[in-house]
Design an enzyme around this catalytic site. Sequence first.
Site, mmCIF file in Angstrom:
data_model
loop_
_atom_site.group_PDB
_atom_site.id
_atom_site.type_symbol
_atom_site.label_atom_id
_atom_site.label_comp_id
_atom_site.label_asym_id
_atom_site.label_seq_id
_atom_site.Cartn_x
_atom_site.Cartn_y
_atom_site.Cartn_z
ATOM 1 N N ASP A 94 32.648 42.213 13.013
ATOM 2 C CA ASP A 94 31.647 42.259 14.070
ATOM 3 C C ASP A 94 31.565 40.954 14.848
ATOM 4 O O ASP A 94 30.848 40.874 15.841
ATOM 5 C CB ASP A 94 30.273 42.603 13.483
ATOM 6 C CG ASP A 94 29.567 43.681 14.284
ATOM 7 O OD1 ASP A 94 30.265 44.480 14.934
ATOM 8 O OD2 ASP A 94 28.331 43.718 14.267
ATOM 9 N N ASP A 128 20.212 50.103 5.484
ATOM 10 C CA ASP A 128 20.628 50.796 4.268
ATOM 11 C C ASP A 128 19.450 51.533 3.629
ATOM 12 O O ASP A 128 19.527 52.723 3.339
ATOM 13 C CB ASP A 128 21.256 49.807 3.279
ATOM 14 C CG ASP A 128 20.473 48.498 3.170
ATOM 15 O OD1 ASP A 128 19.331 48.438 3.662
ATOM 16 O OD2 ASP A 128 21.004 47.537 2.583
#
Length: 734
Positions: free
Chosen positions: A151, A449
């Site tokens: 990223d 998450d």
Amino acid sequence: MIHSKEMGSSTESHGSTIHVPLHTCVLKSRTSANRLFAIVYSFAILSLLYRHCIALLHSFTIVSLLILLADAVLAFMWATSQAFRMCPVERRVFIENLEHYAKESDYPRLDVFICTADPYKEPPMCVVNTALSVMAYDYPTEKLSVYVSDDGGSKLTLFAFMEAARFATHWLPYCKKNKIVERCPDAYFKSNNSWFPETDRIKMMYENMRVRVENVVQEGTVSRDYMTDEGESEAFSRWTDEFTPQNHPPVVQVLLEHSKDKDVTGHTMPNLVYVSRGKSMNLPHNFKAGALNVLLRVSATMTNAPVILTLDTDMYSNDPQTPFRVLCYLLDPGMDPKLGYVQFPQIFHGINENDIYGGQLKLEFQIDASGMDGLVGPSYVGTGCFFRRGVFFGGPSETPELNQDHLVNESINSKEVLATAHHVADCNFEKQTKWGTEMGLRYGSLVEDFYTGYLLQCKGWKSIFCNPKRPAFLGNSPINLHSILNQIMRWSVGLLEVAFCRYSPITFGVKSINPLTGLCYAHYAFWPIWSIPITIYAFVPQLALLNCASIFPKASDPWFLLYIFLFLGAYGQECLEFMLDGESIQRWWNNQRMWTIRGLSSFIFGLAEYWLKFIGISTFGFNVTSKVVDEEQSKRYNQGIFDFGVPSPLFLPITTAAVINLVSFLWGIVHVLKQRDLEGLFMQMLLAGFAIVNCWPLYEAMVLRTDEGKMPVKITLISITLAWALYLVAPVVF
């Protein structure tokens, strides 16, 4: 919920039933004791709250209101925590029985996702070691694909994986030939494992790779001297002057392809694909959730494996048999078809003997997870989790290549496949789609998450907690206090985003899943509100003590025994759980100390940050936790010495509380010696004394130490000033 003592499976062969279980599940022996204690303790809490309400009706004061607020929050958090203790289970798998259920050729394909974001905070060699450890799984290589999401869009990371792809052709056959269990190269060579004839050669190759990668990272660029062929030069040519980490087109580079690449013994290699998603300064990136969703789409166009493993940068495989443990659940014909994922615990290596920062998070990642496992399963913790791909797709995709039943028949390096992969990795792809809301990982929280696992269970998916004796994965935990507190502050903001969203666990969750699981999720969603009672009890009784004001029952009052029972009951239950899970009392003590420190730092600032963000004043961004280890910090950590060393505002509430508690305790002693009256102030003296013992590392850092990890003088002086200001204001309240 598990009601039976044991769960297993059977299969049929040649017309007869063979009872060979793939797994078992039993209730933990302490379950009945937990339930009985919860009943008794609940009556004690209700009695205390009743006393507070009666006292308020007779005499309303700010102090009594604050104490009621603190105890009400403590009661809420305790009640939600009991949901974890109502049905804790233990599981066991039998890998040796897999042959009765499926042949190796029938095993599902596996896509592994590894995320990294910054080559300077997450060294490329750390990511490389994680990737090599899973590439070396004892799993059919033609069914294994590893996708690395960069990223940070760094050519340094791409170079590291080009080097890793070459080294892997030697490392994988070496591990399998010699039946190596520790298949992370760095961990293997640092341990004193038995050496084989080719070990020195393999280690030399690894060291050469490490030096080349670290030199490139230090130089900050990949010079032509490091490029071995025109293909590599062409790959790096995409990094133009306009290419920045925040603004660049997508990059998808196939580094290994199982149908073409072989290791040095002639066996096929697993697929290895580098992905850097497209980014634009004008579009939201959605942090790690956005990166994982790109990997979901890119992998769907290339391999579309029905099983997916997600891993953090530093969470390397510690057991090459781990995929087979997962298959013991996924291939069980008697398993609930709504089983969505199998979660392994986060376990960290390099933790010092007494875990001074509570970095293992034993309660959160292991004890509580086994409690949720007896309900509908644990939450997703962001790493070490095997998913069925189908859980991320709410229905047919707008793009046929992204359908979960799409079969990929072309080479992953073909122009057509690469073109589609680049298309789905572009920053504009998600516009006006259901990605992040009904498909993929869910957006809307910094703890993507936790939020994703929660919403999946709200939709009916279930999960399993697999906690083998040999840890399946091992990761790095921060070894300085500031990094840990910053990390937890970020989690706090994300958790509150879940707590106060339209799908809040306390309202939506208890109805959509079941009451106990909803309370489990509520416990962590509201985790930061621990700061309310911790802050009140860290300051109010002590300031009252400085003003000779008694705010608790006398030691001779029967209500005093209730306070003692509640205090010892809460701490005792947690201590017992730690010890039953094989931890020492010293580790439990350090864990409860860190609970207090978090409450007076990360949780306070996280709570404030969330509300500032809510009203539009602040926008908290994702800050990558550094995996770089400082040698001096590491030395202090291994010696069990707290590392403050940074003039951070996070330390101000802790140090101010330390000063207030020390001064109030000393003042209380003087008062008792003068007045000969300990009974009325005993509870406040007890709290201040307990805080002083907990704060001992702070006093050392503020006064006694001279090393670089000591408390900055600036923080100490500001804390003393704040404590003095509170003392001056306190008489108005008391």
